[in-house]
Design a protein around this motif. Structure first.
Motif, short mmCIF file in Angstrom:
data_model
loop_
_atom_site.label_atom_id
_atom_site.label_comp_id
_atom_site.label_asym_id
_atom_site.label_seq_id
_atom_site.Cartn_x
_atom_site.Cartn_y
_atom_site.Cartn_z
N GLN A 172 0.80 -1.22 0.00
CA GLN A 172 0.00 0.00 0.00
C GLN A 172 0.84 1.28 0.00
OE1 GLN A 172 -2.57 -0.63 3.43
NE2 GLN A 172 -4.18 -1.39 2.07
N MET A 173 2.01 1.21 -0.56
CA MET A 173 2.92 2.36 -0.58
C MET A 173 2.26 3.60 -1.20
SD MET A 173 6.80 2.35 -1.98
CE MET A 173 7.89 3.75 -1.84
N PHE A 204 8.86 7.31 -10.77
CA PHE A 204 10.09 7.01 -11.50
C PHE A 204 11.10 6.37 -10.56
CE2 PHE A 204 7.95 10.41 -13.69
CZ PHE A 204 7.96 9.96 -15.00
N VAL A 205 11.66 5.23 -10.99
CA VAL A 205 12.65 4.48 -10.21
C VAL A 205 13.85 4.16 -11.09
CG1 VAL A 205 10.95 3.54 -8.60
CG2 VAL A 205 11.52 2.26 -10.67
N LYS A 206 14.93 3.73 -10.44
CA LYS A 206 16.22 3.56 -11.12
C LYS A 206 16.26 2.45 -12.16
CE LYS A 206 19.33 3.98 -8.15
NZ LYS A 206 20.23 3.81 -7.02
N THR A 207 15.69 1.29 -11.87
CA THR A 207 15.84 0.12 -12.75
C THR A 207 14.51 -0.60 -12.96
OG1 THR A 207 16.26 -1.46 -10.97
CG2 THR A 207 18.18 -0.26 -11.84
N GLN A 208 14.50 -1.47 -13.96
CA GLN A 208 13.32 -2.31 -14.19
C GLN A 208 13.12 -3.25 -12.99
OE1 GLN A 208 10.98 -2.15 -16.68
NE2 GLN A 208 9.90 -3.62 -15.38
N VAL A 237 11.08 -1.44 -10.55
CA VAL A 237 9.68 -1.43 -11.00
C VAL A 237 9.01 -2.72 -10.55
CG1 VAL A 237 8.14 -1.50 -13.01
CG2 VAL A 237 10.09 0.05 -13.01
N ASP A 238 9.67 -3.84 -10.83
CA ASP A 238 9.11 -5.15 -10.48
C ASP A 238 8.93 -5.31 -8.97
OD1 ASP A 238 9.20 -5.68 -13.20
OD2 ASP A 238 11.05 -6.87 -13.07
N LYS A 239 9.89 -4.84 -8.19
CA LYS A 239 9.79 -4.92 -6.73
C LYS A 239 8.55 -4.19 -6.22
CE LYS A 239 14.69 -5.39 -5.59
NZ LYS A 239 15.85 -4.73 -4.97
N LEU A 240 8.31 -3.00 -6.76
CA LEU A 240 7.15 -2.22 -6.31
C LEU A 240 5.84 -2.87 -6.74
CD1 LEU A 240 8.29 1.47 -6.88
CD2 LEU A 240 8.04 0.25 -4.72
N ILE A 241 5.77 -3.28 -7.99
CA ILE A 241 4.54 -3.89 -8.49
C ILE A 241 4.27 -5.21 -7.78
CG2 ILE A 241 3.38 -4.84 -10.54
CD1 ILE A 241 3.77 -1.72 -10.52
N ASN A 242 5.28 -6.06 -7.67
CA ASN A 242 5.11 -7.36 -7.01
C ASN A 242 4.94 -7.23 -5.51
OD1 ASN A 242 5.33 -8.65 -9.49
ND2 ASN A 242 7.53 -8.93 -9.29
#
Length: 109
Positions: A63-64, A75-79, A82-87
């Protein structure tokens, strides 16, 4: 300066910051952070977040971005980030998490 080098928990740091429209987090050191759970929860006025300097080593992202109703881009540094946030269940289905190279800093807040 706000020194975050030793911070391990950023859970609810900007929780319910309803009037927050922009924030510069470029000096935040997140290398030791283990939880970012509900970090921006309810920050209704945020439209974009530049987290390009963040290190995403945390275990919890739950729930960030929940109830960040105006937030459309993060916007984040790497793909991998992105995956860490989504997953990790970042919590807002309509937010687009993008790699920093696609970000135009001139438009950043």
């Amino acid at each position: 300066d706000f020194n975050t080098a030793e911070v391990t928990n950023m859970s609810k740091m900007f929780f319910q910051a309803k009037a927050l429209t922009a924030i510069n987090l470029s000096r935040f050191n997140t290398a030791k952070v283990t939880t970012m759970k509900q970090m921006f929860y309810g920050a209704e006025a945020l439209t974009s977040l530049d987290l390009c300097n963040f290190t995403f080593n945390a275990t919890y992202y739950t729930q960030m971005f929940s109830f960040c109703t105006a937030l459309s881009s993060v916007f984040v540094k790497t793909q991998e980030d992105v995956d860490k946030l989504i997953n990790g269940g970042c919590g807002k289905q309509s937010v687009v998490v993008k790699v920093c190279e696609t970000h135009n800093p001139a438009q950043s807040s």
